[in-house]
Design an enzyme around this catalytic site. Sequence first.
Site, mmCIF file in Angstrom:
data_model
loop_
_atom_site.group_PDB
_atom_site.id
_atom_site.type_symbol
_atom_site.label_atom_id
_atom_site.label_comp_id
_atom_site.label_asym_id
_atom_site.label_seq_id
_atom_site.Cartn_x
_atom_site.Cartn_y
_atom_site.Cartn_z
ATOM 1 C CG ASP A 45 41.467 46.438 45.969
ATOM 2 O OD1 ASP A 45 40.717 46.905 46.850
ATOM 3 O OD2 ASP A 45 41.277 46.629 44.759
ATOM 4 N NE ARG A 78 43.616 43.406 43.947
ATOM 5 C CZ ARG A 78 42.862 42.442 44.491
ATOM 6 N NH1 ARG A 78 41.707 42.131 43.935
ATOM 7 N NH2 ARG A 78 43.266 41.803 45.566
ATOM 8 N NE ARG A 119 38.435 41.857 38.131
ATOM 9 C CZ ARG A 119 38.683 42.292 39.367
ATOM 10 N NH1 ARG A 119 39.665 41.774 40.055
ATOM 11 N NH2 ARG A 119 37.953 43.247 39.893
ATOM 12 C CG HIS A 157 37.426 37.105 41.688
ATOM 13 N ND1 HIS A 157 37.892 38.035 42.591
ATOM 14 C CD2 HIS A 157 38.323 37.098 40.672
ATOM 15 C CE1 HIS A 157 39.012 38.575 42.135
ATOM 16 N NE2 HIS A 157 39.298 38.018 40.978
ATOM 17 C CB CYS A 199 37.484 38.730 49.288
ATOM 18 S SG CYS A 199 36.403 38.580 47.853
#
Length: 263
Positions: free
Chosen positions: A63, A88, A133, A162, A256
Amino acid sequence: MNRRYLMCRPTYFAVDYAINPWMDPTAPVDVDLAVAQWTHLRDTYRELGHTVDEIDPIPGLPDMVFAANGATVIDGIAYGAQFAFPERVAEGPAYLDWLAGHGFTAHEAKEINEGEGDLLLAGRFVLAGTGFRTAHDAHAELQEILGRPVVTLQLVDPRFYHLDTALTVLAENQIAYLPEAFSEGSRRVLARLFPDAILASAEDAAVLGLNAVSDGRRVVLPVQAQGLASQLAARGFQPVPVDLSELLKAGGGPKCCTLELRS
């Protein structure tokens, strides 16, 4: 209108785990197509006159292509990411080290946050998402570091995990957003701050149409979000459609993939 962006080639892109509703590890992923689509996005920015820097991808971090999550960079200050999921976590130090090595004042985050995924500069304010998040305490931490007012917005739909999946900053005083993605109180806040905002449809939001990148006039957005593109054109913006359908399998779109570097 010229901007500076940081991006990461999806060399190791995969959907090996599921940490948002978009991810299905049983669905096949075409890495070559992901790289080709990402390359087109990078080249589109450069054709628009923007500068694109690249951070080297790291094996085992599929990611890392989603550079927006790696930090928040405003006024030459880089506020590092502290990821919510262990898959992550290593991305945060990698991005902060790159930023520190390229002239930005680096601040390691103490609070959980996922960078520009949830922290978006909008004129004098930083719009800050929470609910999935990014911890609410990160909003206060960022405000102390930047000395800019931070406005908390509560996200309520897990598909829009998000802030940058539910809201895009188009210009200093103009945004587009999906009202249903926010709590009632946050909707009232947005209506007060941006009474002339573009309200996106659920259909356009469902293809991550709001995961867009604007330089104040040109707006790079998913090609599938045709209704939003029409709304933008009607307001005087120039839609620049791109196809990131392969990265969408991990819940990602143009924003993103794009961390803005503000000096």
